[in-house]
Write an enzyme that holds these catalytic residues in place. Structure first.
Site, PDB file in Angstrom:
ATOM      1  N   ARG A  14       0.847  -1.201   0.000  1.00  0.00           N
ATOM      2  CA  ARG A  14       0.000   0.000   0.000  1.00  0.00           C
ATOM      3  C   ARG A  14       0.882   1.251   0.000  1.00  0.00           C
ATOM      4  O   ARG A  14       1.067   1.871  -1.030  1.00  0.00           O
ATOM      5  CB  ARG A  14      -0.963  -0.026   1.199  1.00  0.00           C
ATOM      6  CG  ARG A  14      -2.116   0.954   1.045  1.00  0.00           C
ATOM      7  CD  ARG A  14      -1.768   2.403   1.407  1.00  0.00           C
ATOM      8  NE  ARG A  14      -1.404   2.580   2.803  1.00  0.00           N
ATOM      9  CZ  ARG A  14      -0.850   3.696   3.277  1.00  0.00           C
ATOM     10  NH1 ARG A  14      -0.587   4.721   2.483  1.00  0.00           N
ATOM     11  NH2 ARG A  14      -0.516   3.786   4.552  1.00  0.00           N
ATOM     12  N   GLU A 144      -4.104  10.691  10.465  1.00  0.00           N
ATOM     13  CA  GLU A 144      -3.177  11.293   9.500  1.00  0.00           C
ATOM     14  C   GLU A 144      -2.633  12.626  10.015  1.00  0.00           C
ATOM     15  O   GLU A 144      -3.362  13.414  10.620  1.00  0.00           O
ATOM     16  CB  GLU A 144      -3.908  11.505   8.163  1.00  0.00           C
ATOM     17  CG  GLU A 144      -2.957  11.843   7.031  1.00  0.00           C
ATOM     18  CD  GLU A 144      -3.676  12.167   5.733  1.00  0.00           C
ATOM     19  OE1 GLU A 144      -4.872  12.497   5.779  1.00  0.00           O
ATOM     20  OE2 GLU A 144      -3.036  12.096   4.668  1.00  0.00           O
TER      21      GLU A 144
HETATM   22  C1  LIG Z   1      -2.148   7.363   4.114  1.00  0.00           C
HETATM   23  C2  LIG Z   1      -1.537   7.577   5.452  1.00  0.00           C
HETATM   24  C3  LIG Z   1      -2.009   6.606   6.445  1.00  0.00           C
HETATM   25  C4  LIG Z   1      -0.048   7.513   5.402  1.00  0.00           C
HETATM   26  O1  LIG Z   1       0.554   6.653   4.849  1.00  0.00           O
HETATM   27  C5  LIG Z   1       0.643   8.534   6.161  1.00  0.00           C
HETATM   28  O2  LIG Z   1      -0.001   9.434   6.675  1.00  0.00           O
HETATM   29  O3  LIG Z   1       1.870   8.450   6.222  1.00  0.00           O
END
Ligand SMILES: CC(C)C(=O)C(=O)O
Length: 506
Positions: A14, A144
């Site tokens: 992801r 986030e």
């Molecule tokens: C998409 C979010 C969870 C992310 O990877 C971050 O904030 O680093």
């Protein structure tokens, strides 16, 4: 001593795929999810963002089908959004059972991006979590921009966590979204949350913008984080996430009170596979997995290794299924040459060793790369001996390259005192050459090594007649070795490297 278990969540599929230019196919994602869960033995994998594309839906479906069949469905996670039921519907269609819900962890993001009040945001989150619960989907919640939240709007973060405490969620995920945390902040911020909310599970998610991701992971764990997010080769948005192999080595060597389920020996293999699938070459000096990190270059180091392993540290290559090696070049001492000759089963007198060392240093001075397999040629040249008996010789070849026709090769090869002629087509001239060669070798009932890497180096300066160096890595009978060819024509330099390989086989 009872060691504290830290959950490892791998997000190569992801966040790792958010590396610019990287895209994994459905079958690559499936193979990696399987490898990560069953061989590397991470605890969980985050494999996609919801609603990205039809291909992504197909990838998640393939992975969840497999995971359900082996009882690992709970370990498969998907990033979802506060979007009513849209993400939830998508992940259900994909067969996933765990959502990592992306919410706003700083007042700044909430106010300027969503333009909502905290209460409005919490109400929407509550609705998503409740809908998820109704269909048996488990929720973890990402805050986030949490690091900026802790710096600039801690009261908002606490208000948010007071609310989350009342929700049926499994984990709170703390991303340093912009990679801005220092190690001391990572420690302080995580400690504040762990002490204030002892009933919540906290994962820490580092980014590597300042090259501090591993230090931050260590400090977050020291402060009491229960899990960490990592990616293979440190892939990830911008400068990437904390690299899996380095984190595991650091935890084992510097945090003896911590344990994970990860199998160290599998880290190099998964790193090479991700290198191939992502198309992003691992830097040679990348800790644990880079090509050069177990190579001693300076003569004094090679010499010291022979004297009670004076230049070893705890990071032994064998832990990762790798081997120490000794570079050949202008820094080489006799010990470097001797170590390499031993691998080839060659022994030289002290005097001859000195002469060969001197030649290797001269070549290195001229910026020429010297591989172990070059040594017999150098010995033959310096000592004027027949150290190399060219058993195999490429006598003649014709290579064709034309528009809209497949490249082809015809070649004549001598093996001992027999000659063979063959032709073949391929995806390029060199591929055609290798296909013709394979035909010759199969006639002789011999097998060729597998080509595992092919690196071409042309000195900078833009000259098309410049010398071109091709270094090919081969795998044969579980042994890996490199051969090098030099020519102004790239294909010819590869053929020269190949002829050296043919004379290296037992
Ligand atoms: C998409 C979010 C969870 C992310 O990877 C971050 O904030 O680093």
């Amino acid at each position: 001593m009872k060691r504290r278990y830290i959950e490892i969540m791998d997000t190569t599929l992801r966040d790792g795929e958010q590396t610019s230019g990287v895209s994994f196919s459905a079958s690559e994602k499936l193979a990696l999810a399987q490898l990560l869960l069953t061989e590397v033995k991470v605890d969980r994998v985050e494999i996609a963002s919801a609603r990205v594309s039809a291909g992504e839906l197909e990838a998640v479906q393939q992975i969840t089908r497999w995971a359900a069949s082996v009882g690992l469905l709970e370990k498969i996670e998907v990033l979802t959004f506060v979007d009513g039921n849209a993400s939830l519907d998508w992940m259900q269609a994909a067969g996933a059972r765990v959502m990592n819900l992306l919410t706003k962890g700083s007042l700044n993001h909430l106010t300027h991006q969503l333009k909502k009040t905290p209460d409005e945001h919490f109400a929407e989150i509550k609705q998503v979590i409740s809908e998820a619960g109704k269909v048996g989907v488990q929720a973890n919640v990402y805050l986030e921009d949490w690091s900026n939240g802790m710096r600039n709007s801690p009261d908002y973060v606490f208000q948010f966590l007071d609310f989350l405490q009342t929700q049926p969620i499994r984990r709170v995920l703390l991303p340093d979204t912009l990679g801005i945390l220092t190690p001391s902040e990572s420690y302080t911020f995580v400690l504040q949350l762990v002490s204030r909310y002892p009933g919540l599970h906290f994962d820490f998610h580092a980014h590597n913008d300042y090259d501090l991701s591993i230090a931050n992971v260590m400090e977050a764990i020291r402060a009491g984080a229960h899990g960490i997010h990592l990616t293979v080769n440190g892939l990830g948005e911008r400068a990437g996430n904390a690299p899996l192999a380095s984190a595991i080595a650091v935890l084992r060597d510097f945090m003896p009170d911590i344990r994970t389920g990860v199998v160290e020996k599998s880290l190099y293999t998964v790193s090479k596979i991700v290198e191939t699938f992502s198309g992003l070459r691992i830097p040679d000096n990348k800790p644990v997995v880079g090509d050069n990190v177990f190579t001693q270059t300076a003569g004094i180091h090679a010499d010291g290794d022979k004297k009670n392993n004076l230049y070893f540290n705890a990071l032994l290559p064998e832990r990762f299924g790798r081997k120490r090696s000794y570079a050949l070049g202008k820094m080489s001492g006799k010990a470097n040459i001797d170590n390499n000759l031993r691998e080839l089963g060659i022994q030289l007198s002290e005097d001859d060793l000195k002469k060969v060392t001197q030649r290797v240093i001269e070549l290195g001075d001229q910026k020429e790369a010297v591989t172990r397999e070059d040594l017999p040629y150098i010995i033959a040249d310096v000592l004027n001996t027949n150290a190399v008996t060219s058993c195999v010789e490429v006598l003649n070849y014709v290579l064709t390259h034309s528009k809209d026709l497949k490249p082809s090769a015809t070649l004549r090869v001598r093996i001992a005192d027999e000659q063979f002629e063959e032709n073949a087509q391929g995806d390029g001239q060199y591929d055609a050459f290798m296909n013709a060669l394979k035909k010759v070798y199969s006639k002789k009932k011999l097998t060729l090594p597998i080509l595992t890497d092919y690196a071409v180096r042309i000195p900078t300066g833009g000259r098309t007649d410049a010398l071109c160096e091709t270094i090919i890595t081969w795998k044969y009978n579980n042994r890996e070795f490199k051969t090098r060819g030099l020519d102004s024509d790239q294909t010819v330099s590869a053929i020269k490297a190949t002829q050296k390989m043919l004379n290296t086989l037992d």
